[in-house]
Design a protein around this motif. Structure first.
Motif, PDB file in Angstrom:
ATOM      1  N   ILE A  24      13.064  41.588  26.424  1.00  0.00           N
ATOM      2  CA  ILE A  24      13.463  42.632  27.196  1.00  0.00           C
ATOM      3  C   ILE A  24      12.932  43.959  26.577  1.00  0.00           C
ATOM      4  N   ALA A  25      13.332  44.207  25.486  1.00  0.00           N
ATOM      5  CA  ALA A  25      12.951  45.443  24.749  1.00  0.00           C
ATOM      6  C   ALA A  25      11.687  45.696  24.573  1.00  0.00           C
ATOM      7  N   GLU A  26      10.823  44.583  24.295  1.00  0.00           N
ATOM      8  CA  GLU A  26       9.342  44.668  23.889  1.00  0.00           C
ATOM      9  C   GLU A  26       8.321  44.529  25.022  1.00  0.00           C
ATOM     10  N   ALA A  27       9.063  44.337  26.062  1.00  0.00           N
ATOM     11  CA  ALA A  27       8.037  43.911  27.417  1.00  0.00           C
ATOM     12  C   ALA A  27       7.579  45.241  27.745  1.00  0.00           C
ATOM     13  N   ARG A  28       6.420  45.046  28.245  1.00  0.00           N
ATOM     14  CA  ARG A  28       5.667  46.429  28.592  1.00  0.00           C
ATOM     15  C   ARG A  28       5.042  45.936  30.117  1.00  0.00           C
ATOM     16  N   ILE A  29       4.942  44.721  30.176  1.00  0.00           N
ATOM     17  CA  ILE A  29       4.535  44.069  31.423  1.00  0.00           C
ATOM     18  C   ILE A  29       5.399  42.954  31.998  1.00  0.00           C
ATOM     19  N   LEU A 157      21.619  32.653  31.199  1.00  0.00           N
ATOM     20  CA  LEU A 157      22.221  34.066  30.817  1.00  0.00           C
ATOM     21  C   LEU A 157      22.689  34.642  31.994  1.00  0.00           C
ATOM     22  N   GLY A 158      23.848  35.441  31.596  1.00  0.00           N
ATOM     23  CA  GLY A 158      24.488  36.259  32.651  1.00  0.00           C
ATOM     24  C   GLY A 158      24.052  37.772  32.262  1.00  0.00           C
ATOM     25  N   PRO A 159      24.316  38.675  33.162  1.00  0.00           N
ATOM     26  CA  PRO A 159      23.852  40.115  33.074  1.00  0.00           C
ATOM     27  C   PRO A 159      24.452  40.545  31.589  1.00  0.00           C
ATOM     28  N   GLU A 160      25.577  40.234  31.246  1.00  0.00           N
ATOM     29  CA  GLU A 160      26.219  40.701  30.014  1.00  0.00           C
ATOM     30  C   GLU A 160      25.205  40.314  28.756  1.00  0.00           C
ATOM     31  N   ASP A 161      24.702  39.087  28.803  1.00  0.00           N
ATOM     32  CA  ASP A 161      23.923  38.448  27.825  1.00  0.00           C
ATOM     33  C   ASP A 161      22.638  39.125  27.658  1.00  0.00           C
ATOM     34  N   MET A 162      22.308  39.952  28.820  1.00  0.00           N
ATOM     35  CA  MET A 162      20.862  40.578  28.432  1.00  0.00           C
ATOM     36  C   MET A 162      20.969  41.972  28.487  1.00  0.00           C
ATOM     37  N   ARG A 163      22.235  42.564  28.554  1.00  0.00           N
ATOM     38  CA  ARG A 163      22.493  43.998  28.170  1.00  0.00           C
ATOM     39  C   ARG A 163      22.113  44.523  26.897  1.00  0.00           C
ATOM     40  N   GLN A 164      21.338  45.489  26.783  1.00  0.00           N
ATOM     41  CA  GLN A 164      20.558  46.176  25.634  1.00  0.00           C
ATOM     42  C   GLN A 164      21.561  46.423  24.623  1.00  0.00           C
ATOM     43  N   ASN A 165      22.549  47.371  25.046  1.00  0.00           N
ATOM     44  CA  ASN A 165      23.814  48.106  24.367  1.00  0.00           C
ATOM     45  C   ASN A 165      24.989  47.293  24.166  1.00  0.00           C
ATOM     46  N   ALA A 166      24.976  45.911  24.308  1.00  0.00           N
ATOM     47  CA  ALA A 166      26.279  45.140  24.268  1.00  0.00           C
ATOM     48  C   ALA A 166      26.648  44.947  23.036  1.00  0.00           C
TER      49      ALA A 166
END
Length: 166
Positions: A24-29, A157-166
């Motif tokens: 997610i963090a590295e995605a630009r497209i 994965l759920g939303p919490e699993d993907m949260r950047q600042n978790a």
């Protein structure tokens, strides 16, 4: 249990969460799947993708684009993140397929200026058109996702699993 009889979906662990967050963090497209408002048929397109400083998923769209009308019509989409390197089997590299709810950001919203600044940091060439009247930001709230970390590495994965600042 033998290797051949392992369950196809592994329990979600920190390795999976970190892999998803990195994608997610590295995605630009991203590939964006929407539903055609007229026929209900799926439609896939490629969009620019980014994150706000708070980790909100973003894109910048033109009201002239087909997918923008579809986003407005049906508020549920899928995004595919993760690009394979130039060499190697593309199926051996991680990718994240997420279901999300889109929301258009009005130009007069307080968040618009914040999103604009963050967007230009990662997509500087969009300065040519970012302020055109037909362009607006769309945020995506991820609901759930499937992470394929390569052969034999599948996770839900759920939303919490993907949260950047978790």
């Amino acid at each position: 249990m033998t290797k051949d009889s392992l369950p196809p979906i592994r329990p979600t662990d920190d390795e999976a969460r970190n892999m998803a967050r990195k994608l997610i963090a590295e995605a630009r497209i991203a590939s964006l799947a929407v539903l055609d408002p007229a026929s209900g048929a799926p439609h896939v397109t490629r969009i620019a993708f980014g994150l706000s400083p708070q980790g909100t998923w973003l894109t910048l769209v033109s009201s002239l684009a087909f997918h923008t009308q579809a986003l407005k019509s049906t508020p549920l989409v899928s995004l595919l993140l993760g690009e394979p390197p130039a060499k190697g089997d593309p199926l051996a590299f991680p990718r994240l397929s997420a279901q999300a709810v889109p929301e258009f950001v009005p130009r007069d919203a307080e968040a618009h200026a914040l999103y604009r600044a963050a967007w230009l940091t990662h997509h500087p060439k969009s300065a040519l058109y970012i302020d055109f009247a037909d362009f607006s930001f769309v945020t995506f709230s991820p609901r759930k996702a499937d992470l394929n970390g390569g052969f034999g590495k599948a996770y839900h994965l759920g939303p919490e699993d993907m949260r950047q600042n978790a």
